[in-house]
Write a protein that holds these residues in place. Structure first.
Motif, PDB file in Angstrom:
ATOM      1  N   CYS A 221       2.247   4.931 -18.127  1.00  0.00           N
ATOM      2  CA  CYS A 221       2.809   4.938 -16.776  1.00  0.00           C
ATOM      3  C   CYS A 221       2.072   3.877 -15.964  1.00  0.00           C
ATOM      4  N   ARG A 222       2.477   3.729 -14.701  1.00  0.00           N
ATOM      5  CA  ARG A 222       1.872   2.685 -13.875  1.00  0.00           C
ATOM      6  C   ARG A 222       1.221   3.328 -12.654  1.00  0.00           C
ATOM      7  N   ALA A 223      -0.070   3.003 -12.453  1.00  0.00           N
ATOM      8  CA  ALA A 223      -0.742   3.475 -11.237  1.00  0.00           C
ATOM      9  C   ALA A 223      -0.377   2.512 -10.109  1.00  0.00           C
ATOM     10  N   VAL A 224       0.271   3.032  -9.082  1.00  0.00           N
ATOM     11  CA  VAL A 224       0.610   2.219  -7.908  1.00  0.00           C
ATOM     12  C   VAL A 224      -0.425   2.562  -6.842  1.00  0.00           C
ATOM     13  N   LEU A 225      -1.066   1.523  -6.303  1.00  0.00           N
ATOM     14  CA  LEU A 225      -2.234   1.778  -5.454  1.00  0.00           C
ATOM     15  C   LEU A 225      -1.889   1.719  -3.971  1.00  0.00           C
ATOM     16  N   ALA A 226      -2.262   2.758  -3.248  1.00  0.00           N
ATOM     17  CA  ALA A 226      -2.083   2.789  -1.792  1.00  0.00           C
ATOM     18  C   ALA A 226      -3.478   2.764  -1.171  1.00  0.00           C
ATOM     19  N   PRO A 227      -3.802   1.681  -0.436  1.00  0.00           N
ATOM     20  CA  PRO A 227      -5.158   1.610   0.114  1.00  0.00           C
ATOM     21  C   PRO A 227      -5.399   2.652   1.210  1.00  0.00           C
ATOM     22  N   THR A 228      -6.611   3.205   1.224  1.00  0.00           N
ATOM     23  CA  THR A 228      -7.008   4.043   2.364  1.00  0.00           C
ATOM     24  C   THR A 228      -7.461   3.113   3.484  1.00  0.00           C
ATOM     25  N   ASP A 229      -7.700   3.667   4.681  1.00  0.00           N
ATOM     26  CA  ASP A 229      -8.072   2.802   5.809  1.00  0.00           C
ATOM     27  C   ASP A 229      -9.572   2.480   5.792  1.00  0.00           C
ATOM     28  N   GLU A 230     -10.084   1.880   6.868  1.00  0.00           N
ATOM     29  CA  GLU A 230     -11.489   1.441   6.851  1.00  0.00           C
ATOM     30  C   GLU A 230     -12.458   2.629   6.803  1.00  0.00           C
TER      31      GLU A 230
END
Ligand SMILES: Cc1ncc(COP(=O)(O)O)c(C=O)c1O
Length: 382
Positions: free
Chosen positions: A128-137
């Motif tokens: 499968c593919r890990a799709v990355l969602a960045p967290t904030d600062e």
């Protein structure tokens, strides 16, 4: 398997072994052993020869009952409302079970960055593919970016709170928003709660599966490894929607047949000791945490240190162009202290380091963090 990243901990471990006297601020485990009740309960296992045979795929009744009561009393999760509990050989296995149950090759799973590397590795292993969602600062969730990352192939959004590697604790409001988003878009919310008891100050743990109407699309993962000093006993569990029970049973029957029964008896003993056991240990851990925080103040001008209200980690961003692994190597060789480089957690740009303070006695942490601060100052010329 060539696509799967190699775990960085053994690489750093090897460097530590080659540097006598080095202190590791790398290991994500606690310093204390399981409660006495865990060992006492093993007598019940030994007293019944039938228990040497395979037992139920999803766990022994005595442990399942304790988990069910705990989930209702502490987490507000009612498993009677079309959910099921499956005992696993730890939280990592629970994640793999969940993944194999819900995703086909080519499907996408959304992880927050920085991520927990074993989640990313499992996703790659499952094709499968890990799709990355960045967290904030401040390493907090960004629901808007999660929403944008969802596609027709997305099967789940993963959140970990309290978080490894950042120590961030997500607010109830943010977790509700993500859970609602998952429901609206028809994807699962996988909530890893391995550090549920490890919160400090005002930070509060929240279980998304306690939200009314969430049980059909929420998968919660728990572990005894941290709370009860149980890392090598390999016991965790997952709360899954009823409709996944058959699939998870197929997977677990194939991989494990049943969770080790002696460990399940020990786990039942530990859970009878209850959360109070961990809370008691937390007093000392929070003193260690305060100490580490105070020490890190001394390098404030060359690093960013977002608030970390949970787990036993700090995730620093250093103001330097030095590669994180090179930084770790210098810290070990020149200053006798180890941390984990941030790229292991998917932070590809910037020099991030994870510091763990759960595994060591107070005096050792004091010496280790002293070396770390002096080392950073020396390397960065601050
Ligand atoms: C977020 C998270 N989930 C799961 C695990 C694995 O726990 P277990 O020992 O129960 O497999 C860890 C261990 O570090 C973790 O940090």
């Amino acid at each position: 398997m060539r696509m799967v990243q190699s775990p960085i901990i053994p690489v750093v471990g090897e460097m530590i072994r080659n540097t006598p006297g080095a202190i590791s601020l790398g290991q994500g485990v606690v310093s204390y052993p399981p409660p006495r009740q865990a060992f006492e309960r093993i007598a019940d296992f030994l007293g019944n020869p039938e228990l040497h045979k395979y037992q139920a795929v999803y766990g022994i009744p005595a442990l399942l009952e304790l988990i069910e009561a705990k989930l209702l009393a502490e987490n507000g999760i009612n498993v009677r409302q079309s959910s099921r509990i499956v005992v696993t050989a730890g939280g990592n296995m629970a994640f793999v079970n969940a993944l194999l149950a819900i995703a086909d090759a080519g499907d996408e799973i959304i992880l927050q960055t920085p991520y927990y590397f074993n989640h990313e590795m499992a996703i790659t292993m499952a094709n499968c593919r890990a799709v990355l969602a960045p967290t904030d600062e401040n390493y907090q969730l960004q629901p808007r970016l999660i929403a944008e990352a969802i596609t027709g192939r997305t099967k789940a959004v993963v959140t970990i709170s309290p978080n490894n590697p950042t120590g961030a604790v997500y607010s109830e409001a943010a977790l509700r928003e993500v859970n609602k988003l998952c429901r609206a878009r028809g994807v699962y919310h996988i909530s890893d709660e391995a550090y549920e008891y490890f919160t400090y100050g005002d930070a509060k743990h929240f279980s998304p599966a306690s939200i009314a109407g969430s049980n059909e699309h929420t998968i919660s993962l728990f572990s005894l490894s941290k709370a009860y000093g149980f890392a090598s006993w390999r016991v965790g569990w997952m709360v899954i929607p009823e409709h996944l029970f058959e699939a998870v049973n197929k997977i677990q029957d194939t991989v494990l047949i049943c969770p080790p029964v002696v460990s399940q008896f020990a786990a039942a003993g530990a859970m009878q000791a209850g959360a109070g056991y961990c809370r008691e240990k937390l007093k000392q851990l929070s003193e260690v945490r305060e100490f580490v925080l105070n020490e890190l103040e001394r390098i404030r001008d060359c690093c960013a240190l977002p608030p970390a209200g949970g787990a036993f980690y700090f995730f620093l961003r250093l103001d330097t162009r030095i590669e994180p692994l090179a930084m770790v190597e210098r810290l070990i060789k020149e200053h006798g202290v180890a941390a984990i480089p941030g790229n292991a957690f998917g932070m590809e740009t910037g020099c991030y380091l994870r510091l763990a303070y759960g595994a060591l006695q107070k005096e050792t942490v004091a010496e280790g963090i002293g070396r770390f601060v002096r080392g950073i100052k020396a390397i960065l010329g601050a």
